[in-house]
Design an enzyme around this catalytic site. Sequence first.
Site, PDB file in Angstrom:
ATOM      1  N   CYS A  55      61.292 -52.157  53.709  1.00  0.00           N
ATOM      2  CA  CYS A  55      61.567 -53.346  54.516  1.00  0.00           C
ATOM      3  C   CYS A  55      60.399 -53.646  55.455  1.00  0.00           C
ATOM      4  CB  CYS A  55      62.847 -53.128  55.323  1.00  0.00           C
ATOM      5  SG  CYS A  55      63.144 -54.363  56.592  1.00  0.00           S
ATOM      6  N   TYR A  87      61.128 -65.961  50.271  1.00  0.00           N
ATOM      7  CA  TYR A  87      61.873 -64.710  50.447  1.00  0.00           C
ATOM      8  C   TYR A  87      63.003 -64.600  49.428  1.00  0.00           C
ATOM      9  CZ  TYR A  87      64.818 -61.162  52.695  1.00  0.00           C
ATOM     10  OH  TYR A  87      65.583 -60.044  52.948  1.00  0.00           O
ATOM     11  N   GLU A  99      57.425 -56.164  49.368  1.00  0.00           N
ATOM     12  CA  GLU A  99      57.247 -56.573  50.762  1.00  0.00           C
ATOM     13  C   GLU A  99      56.083 -55.791  51.339  1.00  0.00           C
ATOM     14  OE1 GLU A  99      60.737 -56.525  53.151  1.00  0.00           O
ATOM     15  OE2 GLU A  99      61.961 -57.591  51.664  1.00  0.00           O
ATOM     16  N   ASP A 134      68.015 -49.673  51.099  1.00  0.00           N
ATOM     17  CA  ASP A 134      67.442 -50.912  50.579  1.00  0.00           C
ATOM     18  C   ASP A 134      66.996 -50.685  49.138  1.00  0.00           C
ATOM     19  OD1 ASP A 134      67.757 -52.337  52.956  1.00  0.00           O
ATOM     20  OD2 ASP A 134      65.849 -51.618  53.747  1.00  0.00           O
ATOM     21  N   TYR A 139      61.054 -53.320  47.458  1.00  0.00           N
ATOM     22  CA  TYR A 139      60.991 -52.227  48.431  1.00  0.00           C
ATOM     23  C   TYR A 139      60.132 -51.064  47.930  1.00  0.00           C
ATOM     24  CZ  TYR A 139      64.870 -54.782  50.507  1.00  0.00           C
ATOM     25  OH  TYR A 139      65.650 -55.758  51.060  1.00  0.00           O
ATOM     26  N   CYS A 206      66.690 -52.096  60.676  1.00  0.00           N
ATOM     27  CA  CYS A 206      65.500 -51.457  60.116  1.00  0.00           C
ATOM     28  C   CYS A 206      65.951 -50.232  59.336  1.00  0.00           C
ATOM     29  CB  CYS A 206      64.499 -51.054  61.198  1.00  0.00           C
ATOM     30  SG  CYS A 206      63.060 -50.186  60.528  1.00  0.00           S
ATOM     31  N   CYS A 227      51.732 -30.005  59.017  1.00  0.00           N
ATOM     32  CA  CYS A 227      51.541 -29.907  60.463  1.00  0.00           C
ATOM     33  C   CYS A 227      52.878 -29.611  61.133  1.00  0.00           C
ATOM     34  CB  CYS A 227      51.006 -31.224  61.026  1.00  0.00           C
ATOM     35  SG  CYS A 227      49.272 -31.493  60.718  1.00  0.00           S
TER      36      CYS A 227
END
Length: 240
Positions: A55, A87, A99, A134, A139, A206, A227
Amino acid sequence: MFPHSRTPRLPTAEQALRGRPDPTFPVPERHTVLGTRLLGPYPEGLEIADFGLGCFWGAERKFWQLPAGVHTTLVGYQGGFTEHPTYEEVCSGLTGHTEAVRVVHDPTVISYEELLKLFWESHNPTQGFRQGNDVGTQYRSAIYTHTSAQAATAEASRAAYQQVLTGSGYGTISTEILPAEGRTFYPAEGYHQQYLSGSKNPDGYCGLGGTGVKLGDPFGTNWGQSCPTGIAPAPEAADK
């Protein structure tokens, strides 16, 4: 930004929607947060990097929130066949686009390697045509490179991240790394630009989420090691 019920599949060039020679909507002149020009012209010495990581609302915010070195960001559609898509057309799965986020940055302040590190760590690149909840070809994870140096660095970072992902139990990276040439970046509609900014929808949806696996320090010898914590010339110079 909602899941599809059918199994996603990329169209061929023949199957894709035809599109149009010119855009059907305007793009805002200025970045809502940074105040810089979205479409340029940009100051001399800046470089362009293009990424797809799910997204694009949340993906764009990841890059504009970097502390320094990012001049502007904008979202759009890239990697497909349909010219100047909307879109709704992209969401139909019939354009072939993903996207994407375009990041215009100063390489003397923030390197392409640092942008790649943020890219890999901000999403799960092993999910194919999906990112979290999504689902759809739009995506998919992608890097579109503008120079041979970008391509080599992107490939090296993918190999390095695959190593640490495998060690953490994840599968094969599905990210496509392809030249940006021939894969035009089409800016998205104005309401998508900086969608999650404070003046628009700071608490908006989101679905972006990373694996929690860190790539490593892009400037050190541990590039590609785990890490404990987590290049293309831009258009001609101009002021903000």
